[in-house]
Write an enzyme that holds these catalytic residues in place. Structure first.
Site, PDB file in Angstrom:
ATOM      1  N   GLU A   1      39.479  44.008  42.975  1.00  0.00           N
ATOM      2  CA  GLU A   1      39.997  42.757  42.442  1.00  0.00           C
ATOM      3  C   GLU A   1      40.788  42.984  41.152  1.00  0.00           C
ATOM      4  O   GLU A   1      41.836  42.373  40.933  1.00  0.00           O
ATOM      5  CB  GLU A   1      38.819  41.817  42.166  1.00  0.00           C
ATOM      6  CG  GLU A   1      39.203  40.362  42.146  1.00  0.00           C
ATOM      7  CD  GLU A   1      37.963  39.493  42.295  1.00  0.00           C
ATOM      8  OE1 GLU A   1      37.333  39.549  43.371  1.00  0.00           O
ATOM      9  OE2 GLU A   1      37.608  38.794  41.338  1.00  0.00           O
TER      10      GLU A   1
ATOM     11  N   GLU B   1      30.532  32.917  42.669  1.00  0.00           N
ATOM     12  CA  GLU B   1      31.300  33.426  43.816  1.00  0.00           C
ATOM     13  C   GLU B   1      31.584  32.322  44.834  1.00  0.00           C
ATOM     14  O   GLU B   1      32.691  32.216  45.370  1.00  0.00           O
ATOM     15  CB  GLU B   1      30.545  34.579  44.500  1.00  0.00           C
ATOM     16  CG  GLU B   1      30.336  35.798  43.606  1.00  0.00           C
ATOM     17  CD  GLU B   1      31.607  36.609  43.363  1.00  0.00           C
ATOM     18  OE1 GLU B   1      32.632  36.011  42.984  1.00  0.00           O
ATOM     19  OE2 GLU B   1      31.557  37.841  43.529  1.00  0.00           O
TER      20      GLU B   1
ATOM     21  N   GLU C   1      32.854  26.129  35.409  1.00  0.00           N
ATOM     22  CA  GLU C   1      33.931  26.255  36.401  1.00  0.00           C
ATOM     23  C   GLU C   1      34.929  25.093  36.275  1.00  0.00           C
ATOM     24  O   GLU C   1      36.139  25.298  36.338  1.00  0.00           O
ATOM     25  CB  GLU C   1      33.367  26.325  37.827  1.00  0.00           C
ATOM     26  CG  GLU C   1      32.678  27.656  38.153  1.00  0.00           C
ATOM     27  CD  GLU C   1      33.652  28.832  38.314  1.00  0.00           C
ATOM     28  OE1 GLU C   1      34.828  28.621  38.632  1.00  0.00           O
ATOM     29  OE2 GLU C   1      33.203  29.977  38.096  1.00  0.00           O
TER      30      GLU C   1
ATOM     31  N   ASP D   1      41.938  34.413  34.334  1.00  0.00           N
ATOM     32  CA  ASP D   1      40.917  34.874  35.274  1.00  0.00           C
ATOM     33  C   ASP D   1      40.766  36.388  35.239  1.00  0.00           C
ATOM     34  O   ASP D   1      39.681  36.916  35.472  1.00  0.00           O
ATOM     35  CB  ASP D   1      41.213  34.386  36.699  1.00  0.00           C
ATOM     36  CG  ASP D   1      39.922  34.158  37.487  1.00  0.00           C
ATOM     37  OD1 ASP D   1      38.999  33.531  36.930  1.00  0.00           O
ATOM     38  OD2 ASP D   1      39.814  34.627  38.628  1.00  0.00           O
TER      39      ASP D   1
END
Ligand code: HMH
Length: 222
Positions: A89, A141, A211, A47
């Site tokens: 992040e 998101e 995803e 990620d």
């Protein structure tokens, strides 16, 4: 009586695929407290690579929002908030990777990740309409928001050491940010041509598939 929005229609229509992305076995295993820590570490490293590729994608949306001129609705500010959050992040990923002993510099992107990043890159093109790219952004998101919020519900057994990760995307203010993105998208879709709406819906489906593949990869099921 509020009008049914385009995103509402899509979420109803594609509920099955949507739930597949937000209630994936990887997320369930965090929520049930039986996650394999090596799967978590795989996800973390992969990620980080994804988020690095996500930055220029979000920046391209910022550009499209600005160029779309009539920004009386403050789209640019909302998206700029997203860019700023990504800066934080990336620092968080570095800190978290160190904590888990994950060496970020030696992570090789796996196939599902490469394909997802390539998909993001394809959406950066100026040929891709603001509306279409914004739909992808909102969906990307929101899937994380819903997935990780699920791990923080009262009856969840999420391991304490993973709570901070879940908080990152599952917190309420990230949820409000996702709602702002959804409003942006619905406002755009309301005035878009049928052709653009069709393309945007197809883009949503591709995000959902990517995803699911990303969670599968993290879970070690590829
Ligand atoms: C794969 N999807 C993936 N990674 C993320 N960090 C997000 C969505 C949310 O930003």
């Amino acid at each position: 009586q509020a009008k049914i929005t385009v995103t509402e229609t899509w979420l109803r229509k594609h509920r099955y695929l949507y739930d597949g992305a937000t209630r994936h076995p990887f997320i369930r295993s965090i929520r049930d407290g039986n996650i394999d820590i090596s799967a978590f570490k795989t996800w973390l490293g992969q990620d980080y690579i994804f988020v690095r590729a996500f930055v220029p994608f979000v920046a391209s949306i910022l550009t499209k929002a600005y160029k779309g001129s009539d920004d009386g609705n403050g789209d640019v500010e909302v998206i700029l908030g997203g860019v700023a959050a990504l800066h934080d992040e990336i620092s968080w990923f570095k800190k978290e990777a160190f904590k888990w002993g994950v060496q970020l510099s030696s992570i090789v992107p796996q196939k599902a990740n490469q394909e997802y990043c390539r998909f993001l890159e394809s959406l950066i093109s100026p040929e891709v309409e603001y509306t279409v790219a914004a739909v992808a952004f909102w969906a990307i998101e929101t899937i994380y928001q819903e997935s990780f919020a699920h791990c923080l519900e009262d009856d969840s057994k999420t391991p304490p050491e993973l709570k901070e990760t879940c908080q990152r995307w599952g917190n309420e203010s990230f949820g409000e940010y996702c709602n702002s993105l959804r409003n942006i998208v619905d406002r755009q879709l309301e005035k878009a041509s049928d052709d653009v709406v069709t393309k945007a819906e197809a883009t949503l489906l591709r995000v959902l598939e990517h995803e699911v593949d990303f969670w599968n990869m993290s879970h070690g099921r590829t």
